[in-house]
Design a protein around this motif. Structure first.
Motif, PDB file in Angstrom:
ATOM      1  N   PHE A   1       0.849  -1.183   0.000  1.00  0.00           N
ATOM      2  CA  PHE A   1       0.000   0.000   0.000  1.00  0.00           C
ATOM      3  C   PHE A   1       0.890   1.241   0.000  1.00  0.00           C
ATOM      4  O   PHE A   1       2.091   1.169   0.230  1.00  0.00           O
ATOM      5  CB  PHE A   1      -0.932   0.024   1.220  1.00  0.00           C
ATOM      6  CG  PHE A   1      -0.226  -0.048   2.547  1.00  0.00           C
ATOM      7  CD1 PHE A   1       0.220   1.102   3.204  1.00  0.00           C
ATOM      8  CD2 PHE A   1       0.001  -1.287   3.158  1.00  0.00           C
ATOM      9  CE1 PHE A   1       0.870   1.021   4.426  1.00  0.00           C
ATOM     10  CE2 PHE A   1       0.648  -1.362   4.387  1.00  0.00           C
ATOM     11  CZ  PHE A   1       1.088  -0.201   5.018  1.00  0.00           C
ATOM     12  N   THR A   2       0.267   2.378  -0.290  1.00  0.00           N
ATOM     13  CA  THR A   2       0.974   3.650  -0.236  1.00  0.00           C
ATOM     14  C   THR A   2       0.971   4.142   1.203  1.00  0.00           C
ATOM     15  O   THR A   2      -0.085   4.324   1.812  1.00  0.00           O
ATOM     16  CB  THR A   2       0.313   4.684  -1.153  1.00  0.00           C
ATOM     17  OG1 THR A   2       0.369   4.206  -2.496  1.00  0.00           O
ATOM     18  CG2 THR A   2       1.031   6.021  -1.061  1.00  0.00           C
ATOM     19  N   TRP A   3       2.136   4.370   1.723  1.00  0.00           N
ATOM     20  CA  TRP A   3       2.298   4.713   3.130  1.00  0.00           C
ATOM     21  C   TRP A   3       2.059   6.208   3.361  1.00  0.00           C
ATOM     22  O   TRP A   3       1.279   6.618   4.204  1.00  0.00           O
ATOM     23  CB  TRP A   3       3.714   4.305   3.550  1.00  0.00           C
ATOM     24  CG  TRP A   3       4.057   4.533   4.987  1.00  0.00           C
ATOM     25  CD1 TRP A   3       3.216   4.850   6.002  1.00  0.00           C
ATOM     26  CD2 TRP A   3       5.366   4.454   5.562  1.00  0.00           C
ATOM     27  NE1 TRP A   3       3.910   4.964   7.180  1.00  0.00           N
ATOM     28  CE2 TRP A   3       5.227   4.727   6.938  1.00  0.00           C
ATOM     29  CE3 TRP A   3       6.630   4.173   5.055  1.00  0.00           C
ATOM     30  CZ2 TRP A   3       6.319   4.736   7.808  1.00  0.00           C
ATOM     31  CZ3 TRP A   3       7.713   4.172   5.912  1.00  0.00           C
ATOM     32  CH2 TRP A   3       7.552   4.443   7.271  1.00  0.00           C
ATOM     33  N   VAL A   4       2.755   7.047   2.587  1.00  0.00           N
ATOM     34  CA  VAL A   4       2.636   8.500   2.749  1.00  0.00           C
ATOM     35  C   VAL A   4       2.212   9.103   1.413  1.00  0.00           C
ATOM     36  O   VAL A   4       3.060   9.414   0.576  1.00  0.00           O
ATOM     37  CB  VAL A   4       3.973   9.116   3.217  1.00  0.00           C
ATOM     38  CG1 VAL A   4       3.811  10.614   3.489  1.00  0.00           C
ATOM     39  CG2 VAL A   4       4.503   8.411   4.450  1.00  0.00           C
ATOM     40  N   PRO A   5       0.893   9.264   1.179  1.00  0.00           N
ATOM     41  CA  PRO A   5       0.422   9.857  -0.086  1.00  0.00           C
ATOM     42  C   PRO A   5       0.273  11.375   0.027  1.00  0.00           C
ATOM     43  O   PRO A   5      -0.748  11.890   0.462  1.00  0.00           O
ATOM     44  CB  PRO A   5      -0.940   9.177  -0.280  1.00  0.00           C
ATOM     45  CG  PRO A   5      -1.418   8.908   1.115  1.00  0.00           C
ATOM     46  CD  PRO A   5      -0.206   8.744   1.984  1.00  0.00           C
TER      47      PRO A   5
ATOM     48  N   VAL B   1       4.862   1.111   0.934  1.00  0.00           N
ATOM     49  CA  VAL B   1       5.271  -0.104   1.621  1.00  0.00           C
ATOM     50  C   VAL B   1       5.314  -1.196   0.567  1.00  0.00           C
ATOM     51  O   VAL B   1       4.285  -1.726   0.147  1.00  0.00           O
ATOM     52  CB  VAL B   1       4.306  -0.471   2.760  1.00  0.00           C
ATOM     53  CG1 VAL B   1       4.686  -1.827   3.352  1.00  0.00           C
ATOM     54  CG2 VAL B   1       4.330   0.595   3.847  1.00  0.00           C
ATOM     55  N   GLY B   2       6.507  -1.470   0.110  1.00  0.00           N
ATOM     56  CA  GLY B   2       6.702  -2.469  -0.927  1.00  0.00           C
ATOM     57  C   GLY B   2       7.935  -3.299  -0.633  1.00  0.00           C
ATOM     58  O   GLY B   2       8.886  -2.820   0.006  1.00  0.00           O
ATOM     59  N   PHE B   3       7.930  -4.546  -1.078  1.00  0.00           N
ATOM     60  CA  PHE B   3       9.029  -5.458  -0.791  1.00  0.00           C
ATOM     61  C   PHE B   3       9.738  -5.863  -2.078  1.00  0.00           C
ATOM     62  O   PHE B   3       9.117  -5.967  -3.146  1.00  0.00           O
ATOM     63  CB  PHE B   3       8.519  -6.713  -0.079  1.00  0.00           C
ATOM     64  CG  PHE B   3       7.863  -6.431   1.248  1.00  0.00           C
ATOM     65  CD1 PHE B   3       8.388  -5.484   2.108  1.00  0.00           C
ATOM     66  CD2 PHE B   3       6.721  -7.114   1.637  1.00  0.00           C
ATOM     67  CE1 PHE B   3       7.795  -5.211   3.329  1.00  0.00           C
ATOM     68  CE2 PHE B   3       6.109  -6.859   2.855  1.00  0.00           C
ATOM     69  CZ  PHE B   3       6.647  -5.903   3.706  1.00  0.00           C
ATOM     70  N   GLN B   4      11.024  -6.100  -1.953  1.00  0.00           N
ATOM     71  CA  GLN B   4      11.847  -6.591  -3.060  1.00  0.00           C
ATOM     72  C   GLN B   4      12.696  -7.742  -2.549  1.00  0.00           C
ATOM     73  O   GLN B   4      13.471  -7.583  -1.607  1.00  0.00           O
ATOM     74  CB  GLN B   4      12.741  -5.469  -3.590  1.00  0.00           C
ATOM     75  CG  GLN B   4      13.777  -5.935  -4.615  1.00  0.00           C
ATOM     76  CD  GLN B   4      14.622  -4.793  -5.118  1.00  0.00           C
ATOM     77  OE1 GLN B   4      14.111  -3.791  -5.595  1.00  0.00           O
ATOM     78  NE2 GLN B   4      15.942  -4.921  -5.006  1.00  0.00           N
TER      79      GLN B   4
ATOM     80  N   VAL C   1      15.865  -5.624   5.203  1.00  0.00           N
ATOM     81  CA  VAL C   1      16.526  -6.241   4.049  1.00  0.00           C
ATOM     82  C   VAL C   1      15.578  -6.548   2.891  1.00  0.00           C
ATOM     83  O   VAL C   1      16.050  -6.780   1.766  1.00  0.00           O
ATOM     84  CB  VAL C   1      17.281  -7.525   4.458  1.00  0.00           C
ATOM     85  CG1 VAL C   1      18.356  -7.210   5.472  1.00  0.00           C
ATOM     86  CG2 VAL C   1      16.346  -8.600   4.971  1.00  0.00           C
ATOM     87  N   VAL C   2      14.255  -6.556   3.124  1.00  0.00           N
ATOM     88  CA  VAL C   2      13.338  -6.836   2.007  1.00  0.00           C
ATOM     89  C   VAL C   2      12.638  -5.576   1.518  1.00  0.00           C
ATOM     90  O   VAL C   2      11.876  -5.631   0.541  1.00  0.00           O
ATOM     91  CB  VAL C   2      12.275  -7.902   2.372  1.00  0.00           C
ATOM     92  CG1 VAL C   2      12.935  -9.206   2.758  1.00  0.00           C
ATOM     93  CG2 VAL C   2      11.336  -7.414   3.464  1.00  0.00           C
ATOM     94  N   ALA C   3      12.859  -4.427   2.161  1.00  0.00           N
ATOM     95  CA  ALA C   3      12.255  -3.177   1.697  1.00  0.00           C
ATOM     96  C   ALA C   3      12.739  -2.860   0.286  1.00  0.00           C
ATOM     97  O   ALA C   3      13.901  -3.106  -0.061  1.00  0.00           O
ATOM     98  CB  ALA C   3      12.611  -2.043   2.657  1.00  0.00           C
ATOM     99  N   ASP C   4      11.846  -2.291  -0.525  1.00  0.00           N
ATOM    100  CA  ASP C   4      12.235  -1.952  -1.894  1.00  0.00           C
ATOM    101  C   ASP C   4      12.553  -0.466  -2.037  1.00  0.00           C
ATOM    102  O   ASP C   4      12.720   0.027  -3.155  1.00  0.00           O
ATOM    103  CB  ASP C   4      11.146  -2.363  -2.889  1.00  0.00           C
ATOM    104  CG  ASP C   4       9.899  -1.500  -2.785  1.00  0.00           C
ATOM    105  OD1 ASP C   4       9.784  -0.707  -1.836  1.00  0.00           O
ATOM    106  OD2 ASP C   4       9.011  -1.633  -3.671  1.00  0.00           O
TER     107      ASP C   4
END
Length: 653
Positions: free
Chosen positions: A67-71, A79-82, A133-136
C-alpha cells in the motif's frame, strides 16, 4: 509467492505483538510461540529460496506492493518489498540463525522471570531486521533500521536492574542515533536529487549521474557510510559494541554477531551504484574498514572477558566486510560471503561462550577458567570448530571467505592495494593470536576456577561476598555441559562453520548467485591466489605460535599482569571512551555552559535591562501624576512659559 514476502515479516511481528501484550497467561508457553513463529519465518524463506532457484538468474527478483504509506502531493512513500538474491541471502541468515538462537534461549533463559518478554523482543528484532533487508525503498528500509535500533536497545538493557546493562543500552542507542542522522540526511538528499526513494529509481539514476550531481552523490555516499559506521560498530562509532555484551548472551549472538552489525554491510552493498559513482566516498569506506579490522583485533588481544574478546573480534571481522565492500565490484560478493560464513562461526562462538558461562556460574573472566574441555566436551568441540573457522584454518569456512577478501584487496592494484592487502594479512595474524588465546585460556591449562573456589571457601563468607564476580561468584561450582536445547544449535552452527565456505566456493557458486545484483569484476592482482594463501598461512602459524608461547607453555595468572602501554590501552578499548569523553562529552559540556552564560548575560541581560529601564522610567513619570491641583497648575504655567519663549525666539530669528 509475492504474498509470502509479507508473511515472512508478519510472522515474527505477530509474535512480538502477542508476547508483549498477552500478559502473564503466556509465561509458560510464550517462548515456544516465539520460537515457532521464528521457525515459520525461516520455512517461508526456504520456500521462496527454492522458488527462486527454479528461475533464471536475471528473473529471480520478486516485487510486492502492499500500500501507499505517505500519499502527499509531490512526495510518496510506499510499503513495498523486493526479494532478490542479495536480500534472500540475508533472509535465510537472519531467520536461520535467529531460529537457532531462539531454541538456544529456551534453555539459557529457562529461569528468567521475564522470559516471555525476552522472546517478544527477539521476535521484534527479527521482524525489524527482515523489514530492513526486504524493503524496496530507502524510506521503508529506514523504518526497519530504526526498529532494529529499538530492539537492540531493549535487548541490551534487558537486565536493566544492573546499572551497567542500563548504561550500555543507552550508550548503544545514542551512538546509533548519530549514525542514523547520516541515513536520514542521505534519504533526504536522494529525494531532492532523484525525486524518489525506490531502489529501482535511485540506483539507476546514480549510475548515470551527470557531472553536476557528482558532489551530491558523494555527499550521499558519506552519509550512508556514517549510518553504516553506527550500526556496524566501525571507527569512529564503534564504542558501543563492547559495552553491549551486558545483554544476555543470545542477544550477543543474534544482534552483535550474525545480524544487526551486518546491516551496514548490507546498506553499502545495496547502494553499490552510489558508491561506484562516488570514488571519494568509496575510498572512505575502504579506509574505515581497514582501520577498524586492525582496531578491533588489537582490542580483542587484551580482553579477559570472553564476550568482550569476541566483541573485539566481531568489530574486526565486520571491518573486513566493510573494506571488501569499499573495493567496489571487486569485493561486493566477497563481503557478503564473509558475512554469511561469519554469521555461522561467530554466532557459534558466542553461544559457546554462553554455554561456558552457564557451566561456570556466569563467570566471564577467562583467567578463572582453564581445563574446561574435559568437563564440557560438546561446547569445546563446537567452539573449537568456530575458532578454526575464524582464524582461516584450511578447509573451513573462514579460510575461503577471508582469503577472497585479501586477494580482492591486493587486486585493487597500486600502492592502495598493497596497503590494504598488508593490513588484511596483519589482521589475519592478530586474529589467530587472540582467538588462540581465548581457546587456551578457556579450555586448556590448569583448572584455575578450582583453586579460586577453594581459596575463597577457606577464607569464609566475607571473602565470597567481596569476590570480583559479586556475592558467591567464586563458590564451588563444578563445570557441566549445557542442556540439549543449547548444544543442538551450537552443533548446527558448527556444521556451517565447517562446510559453508566450501559449498559456496564450488564452481564459484556464491559469486554466480550474487553477481546479477551486486556485479563483479576481476582486478589485476600483483599476487597469485596461491601466494596470498601461503602468506595467510604464515600469518596464521605466527599468530597461533605466539599465543601458544604466551598462554600455552606458561601458567596463566588469575590476576592479569600490568602489561605494556599498548596492552593497557587495548584493555581500555584503545582509549575510545576517553577520546569521546574529552572531545564530545567535555566539549558538549563547555558548549552548553557557554550557551547558558550567553543566555544569562546577553539574552536575559537585554530582556531584563529593557524591562528595568521601562520600569524605572515609568516610575519617574508616574510621580508627575500626584493628584494635587496646584501641581498641575504649575505644570501648565511652566508649559505655557516654554511655548511663549519658543515662539518669541523663532520670531526673533
Amino acid at each position: 509467492m509475492e504474498t509470502l514476502i509479507g508473511l515472512l515479516v508478519a510472522a515474527p511481528l505477530l509474535g512480538a505483538g502477542v508476547l508483549l501484550t498477552g500478559g502473564r497467561r503466556l509465561d509458560r508457553t510464550g517462548h515456544l510461540l516465539g520460537t515457532l513463529l521464528a521457525l515459520l519465518s525461516f520455512v517461508l524463506g526456504a520456500v521462496l529460496f527454492v522458488n527462486m532457484l527454479g528461475k533464471s538468474a536475471d528473473d529471480r527478483a520478486l516485487h510486492s506492493h502492499l500500500f501507499t504509506w505517505v500519499p502527499v502531493d509531490g512526495f510518496q512513500a510506499d510499503v513495498g518489498f523486493q526479494l532478490d538474491q542479495l536480500s534472500m541471502t540475508f533472509v535465510l541468515l537472519i531467520t536461520g540463525v535467529g531460529t537457532l538462537i531462539h531454541v538456544y534461549s529456551i534453555g539459557y533463559m529457562a529461569h528468567d522471570e521475564r522470559r516471555r518478554r525476552f522472546f517478544g523482543y527477539l521476535n521484534l528484532f527479527l521482524a525489524a531486521m527482515l523489514l530492513l533487508v526486504v524493503a524496496d525503498n530507502y524510506f521503508l528500509l529506514y523504518a526497519g533500521w530504526e526498529g532494529v535500533g529499538l530492539a537492540s536497545y531493549l535487548l541490551i538493557g534487558f537486565w536493566q536492574h544492573k546499572p551497567s546493562a542500563a548504561t550500555a543500552a543507552k550508550k548503544a542507542f545514542i551512538v546509533n542515533r548519530v549514525g542514523d542522522i547520516g541515513l536520514s540526511v542521505a534519504i533526504m538528499l536522494m529525494f531532492t536529487t532523484f525525486g524518489s526513494f525506490a531502489f529501482n529509481e535511485v540506483l539507476p539514476q546514480a549510475q548515470q549521474a551527470s557531472a553536476t550531481q557528482h558532489a551530491t552523490i558523494t555527499g550521499i555516499g558519506f552519509m550512508l557510510l556514517l549510518a553504516a559506521c553506527g550500526k556496524s560498530a566501525q571507527v569512529p562509532l564503534q564504542s558501543w559494541l563492547g559495552d553491549a555484551m551486558e545483554g544476555p548472551t543470545p542477544v550477543s549472538a543474534l544482534i552483535h554477531a550474525a545480524t544487526m552489525v551486518t546491516a551496514g554491510v548490507y546498506l553499502i552493498t545495496r547502494s553499490g551504484a552510489i558508491f561506484n559513482a562516488a570514488p571519494d566516498a568509496q575510498t572512505a569506506v575502504v579506509t574505515v574498514g581497514a582501520v577498524t579490522l586492525l582496531f578491533g583485533a588489537i582490542v580483542g588481544c587484551a580482553k579477559d572477558d570472553i564476550k568482550k574478546a569476541l566483541a573485539g573480534s566481531t568489530m574486526s571481522q565486520i571491518g573486513y566486510m566493510i573494506m571488501a565492500a569499499g573495493l567496489g565490484p571487486i569485493g561486493y560478493v566477497f563481503a557478503i560471503m564473509h558475512l554469511v560464513t561469519h554469521g555461522f562461526f561467530k554466532a557459534g562462538l558466542f553461544l559457546g561462550a554462553g554455554s561456558v558461562m552457564h557451566g561456570m556460574n556466569d563467570e566471564v573472566d577467562m583467567r578463572r577458567y582453564g581445563g574446561l574441555r574435559r568437563y564440557m566436551p560438546i561446547t569445546f568441540v563446537t567452539f573449537g570448530l568456530g575458532y578454526l573457522a575464524i582464524i582461516g584454518f584450511p578447509g573451513l569456512s573462514g579460510f575461503f571467505s577471508k582469503d577472497k577478501i585479501i586477494e580482492a584487496a591486493y587486486a585493487k592494484g597500486g600502492t592502495e592495494g598493497w596497503i590494504l592487502g598488508s593490513a588484511a594479512l596483519l589482521g589475519a595474524a592478530i586474529t589467530a593470536f587472540y582467538m588462540t588465546r581465548v581457546m587456551l585460556m578457556t579450555f586448556f591449562g590448569e583448572k584455575r576456577w578450582a583453586a579460586d573456589a577453594a581459596e575463597a571457601e577457606s577464607a569464609g563468607p566475607a571473602a565470597l561476598a567481596g569476590s570480583p564476580g559479586g556475592s558467591g561468584s567464586l563458590a564451588v561450582q563444578h563445570p557441566h555441559e549445557s542442556p540439549s536445547s543449547m548444544t543442538i544449535p551450537m552443533i548446527v552452527l558448527a556444521f556451517g562453520s565447517v562446510f559453508a565456505g566450501a559449498v559456496f566456493s564450488i564452481n564459484d557458486r556464491f559469486l554466480k548467485w550474487l553477481e546479477p545484483v551486486t556485479g563483479h569484476s576481476e582486478g589485476d592482482s600483483p599476487l597469485s591466489a596461491g601466494t596470498v594463501t601461503a602468506c595467510t598461512m604464515v600469518c596464521l602459524v605466527v599468530g597461533v605460535g605466539i599465543a601458544w608461547l604466551m598462554y600455552g607453555r606458561r601458567p596463566v595468572p588469575v590476576v592479569a599482569p600490568r602489561g605494556s602501554l599498548l596492552t593497557r590501552a587495548a584493555r581500555r578499548d584503545l582509549l575510545q571512551d576517553d577520546f569521546n569523553h574529552v572531545v564530545l562529552v567535555r566539549g558538549g559540556e563547555h558548549l552548553t555552559r557557554s550557551l547558558v552564560y550567553l543566555d544569562h548575560s546577553l539574552v536575559d541581560g537585554v530582556v531584563n535591562g529593557t524591562a528595568a529601564s521601562v520600569g524605572g522610567l515609568s516610575g519617574r513619570l508616574r510621580k508627575l501624576q500626584n493628584g494635587y491641583v496646584r501641581s498641575y497648575a504649575v505644570s501648565m504655567l511652566g508649559g505655557t512659559a516654554v511655548l511663549v519663549a519658543a515662539t518669541l525666539l523663532m520670531r526673533a530669528v
